[in-house]
Design an enzyme around this catalytic site. Structure first.
Site, PDB file in Angstrom:
ATOM      1  N   ASP A 229      -7.645  -4.488  -0.744  1.00 57.22           N
ATOM      2  CA  ASP A 229      -8.259  -4.710  -2.047  1.00 57.22           C
ATOM      3  C   ASP A 229      -8.135  -6.146  -2.493  1.00 57.22           C
ATOM      4  O   ASP A 229      -9.221  -6.737  -3.180  1.00 57.22           O
ATOM      5  CB  ASP A 229      -7.405  -3.825  -3.398  1.00 57.22           C
ATOM      6  CG  ASP A 229      -7.585  -2.532  -3.174  1.00 57.22           C
ATOM      7  OD1 ASP A 229      -6.822  -1.719  -3.060  1.00 57.22           O
ATOM      8  OD2 ASP A 229      -8.626  -1.747  -2.939  1.00 57.22           O
TER       9      ASP A 229
ATOM     10  N   HIS B  33       0.985  -1.246  -0.006  1.00 57.20           N
ATOM     11  CA  HIS B  33      -0.263  -0.026  -0.071  1.00 57.20           C
ATOM     12  C   HIS B  33       0.740   1.280   0.006  1.00 57.20           C
ATOM     13  O   HIS B  33       2.090   1.335   0.668  1.00 57.20           O
ATOM     14  CB  HIS B  33      -0.751  -0.072   1.213  1.00 57.20           C
ATOM     15  CG  HIS B  33      -2.204   1.030   1.186  1.00 57.20           C
ATOM     16  ND1 HIS B  33      -1.817   2.331   1.423  1.00 57.20           N
ATOM     17  CD2 HIS B  33      -3.236   0.943   0.715  1.00 57.20           C
ATOM     18  CE1 HIS B  33      -2.907   2.876   1.075  1.00 57.20           C
ATOM     19  NE2 HIS B  33      -3.722   2.032   0.879  1.00 57.20           N
TER      20      HIS B  33
HETATM   21  C1  MLT Z   1      -8.129   4.076  -0.269  1.00 54.50           C
HETATM   22  O1  MLT Z   1      -8.995   3.462   0.615  1.00 54.50           O
HETATM   23  O2  MLT Z   1      -8.409   5.327  -0.711  1.00 54.50           O
HETATM   24  C2  MLT Z   1      -6.966   3.507  -0.859  1.00 54.50           C
HETATM   25  O3  MLT Z   1      -6.197   2.688   0.212  1.00 54.50           O
HETATM   26  C3  MLT Z   1      -5.905   4.316  -1.531  1.00 54.50           C
HETATM   27  C4  MLT Z   1      -5.485   5.372  -0.670  1.00 54.50           C
HETATM   28  O4  MLT Z   1      -5.714   5.633   0.473  1.00 54.50           O
HETATM   29  O5  MLT Z   1      -4.367   6.125  -1.222  1.00 54.50           O
END
Ligand code: MLT
Length: 428
Positions: free
Chosen positions: A364, A307
């Site tokens: 995800d 992430h």
């Molecule tokens: C989100 O929940 O929006 C995703 O993990 C992406 C992010 O936070 O950059």
């Protein structure tokens, strides 16, 4: 004593205030940087740049912390509901029983959409991606509710728009799916709770009784809570910058849906299943693909691992992993694609190569697995993400408006041609 930061440039020294948030994060306030030094900063992707101050969501990527208005995501996922979390994000406090009942009643009352919206839906071919349909139907609300076009003058209209968005998004999402299936749409059943109503609109067929599985509805409610906000991510930043021009909340949310569509953002959960299906089609050898992922000369990359913000683990993934295991067990799902997912997950959690590179299964990875187990088609996964993220987008848009933030207008460093004279075509 307020902190400050000094910058020296070409023999001059400049000092700027440093602000510190309630979780002791500090930022250099460079509002006067260009006026005082002629300099701007450059930070493609804004990884080191704060666009705003916000009191909505706090996350700590190093520690794996995520809180909505100070409440731990673990507590909210276990003890709250998506509608209660939506109220919390948007209005800043958990609702009283009376506030919750009024909020829920308002939303239930507005789940129906104008019949003319079906004409817009019918204009889409069945191969239209549901995210394109969803962003279009949300933006079409500007036509049916023209008072929403000026959010600065119509604050009462903004509150009504918030209710309409939360109420109608599930209807639009389910209709986008029905359009893809070539099936007649289902109207909302206001006797059902939020997630059960959505599932029935999605999966009920004419002349067939459809009973919502409470296990599926509860898993979906938890998934929506986990996706409800995530501070200044790509789609939320899009909602904020579109809203900063005083565009309506419907136009801003529609822009956020389109930003979320990208495979690097909300489309990642769709890419996870497509990756797993490709591995299955190629014989289902997970180890072959794990080796490909380690081979720097091989373009294959594992989707759904690691992430941008969380360095060691995604707190939402830990919660979803347990929900995935519960749902798969309770529904007795037996799916070779999900078996491959389990192999990749175990490798990523135990193989030093992935551990060293913080390539752990993220939100995800598991949300794609659960949505598939719930019978939700792959290209609807990002629509599910949008359904969950809606209250976060609304809360961030509302905060930006209420704080009277200026229009977003970043600078650039020009790297093109210097001034040159026009040469007529016959002399080139
Ligand atoms: C989100 O929940 O929006 C995703 O993990 C992406 C992010 O936070 O950059």
């Amino acid at each position: 004593m307020s902190e400050s930061a000094k910058l020296s440039f070409k023999g001059q020294e400049f000092e700027f205030p440093v602000i510190t948030g309630t979780e002791n994060e500090s930022a250099i306030d460079i509002a006067k940087l260009r006026a005082s030094s002629g300099l701007i900063t450059l930070d493609p992707g804004y990884k080191n740049t704060g666009a705003t101050t916000s009191a909505i969501t706090f996350l700590d990527g190093e520690e794996g912390i995520l809180r909505y208005r100070g409440y731990r995501i673990e507590d909210l996922a276990e003890k709250s509901t998506f509608l209660e979390v939506s109220y919390l994000l948007i209005y800043g406090e958990l609702p009283t029983q009376e506030q919750y009942e009024n909020f829920s009643k308002e939303i239930t009352h507005h789940t129906l959409v104008h019949e003319d919206i079906k004409k817009i839906l019918e204009g889409f071919p069945s191969n239209a991606h549901p995210m394109g349909v969803l962003s279009s139907l949300i933006c079409s609300l500007t036509a049916f509710y023209p008072d929403s076009l000026n959010p600065v003058r119509n604050k009462e209209e903004v509150d009504m728009s918030i209710v309409r968005l939360i109420a109608k998004m599930p209807t639009f999402a389910a209709w986008a799916y029905k359009n893809e299936m070539g099936h007649p749409v289902n109207y909302p059943d206001n006797a059902l709770d939020y997630c059960s109503n959505f599932l029935k609109m999605m999966f009920a067929l004419p002349a067939e009784k459809y009973d919502v599985d409470p296990v599926v509805s509860a898993a979906l409610d938890k998934l929506l809570i986990l996706h409800a906000d995530h501070e200044q991510n790509c789609s939320t930043s899009t909602v904020r910058i579109v809203g900063s021009s005083q565009a309506s909340i419907y136009a801003s949310i529609s822009a956020g849906i389109n930003a979320l569509w990208g495979p690097l953002h909300g489309g990642a959960n769709q890419s996870v299943i497509e990756m797993l299906e490709a591995i299955k089609a190629d014989g289902g050898d997970a180890k072959k693909y794990l080796d490909k992922a380690k081979d720097k000369n091989d373009p294959f990359r594992l989707m759904g691992f690691g992430h941008r913000v969380y360095k060691n683990f995604d707190p939402r993934a830990k919660i979803i992993k347990k929900a995935a295991d519960d749902v798969l067990e309770k529904l007795g799902v037996n799916d070779p694609v999900l078996d491959i997912a389990k192999e990749l997950e175990q490798a990523a959690l135990n193989d030093q190569y992935f551990i060293d590179r913080q390539l752990y299964p993220n939100v995800d990875f598991y949300s794609g697995i659960i949505y598939r187990a719930l019978g939700i088609p792959t290209d609807m996964f990002t629509v599910m993400f949008a359904l969950g993220r809606l209250p976060g987008w609304i809360a961030q848009w509302k905060e930006m408006r209420e704080n009277g933030e200026p229009i977003g207008r970043p600078r650039q460093v020009y790297t093109g041609e210097n001034e040159r004279d026009y040469v007529s075509m016959n002399k080139r």
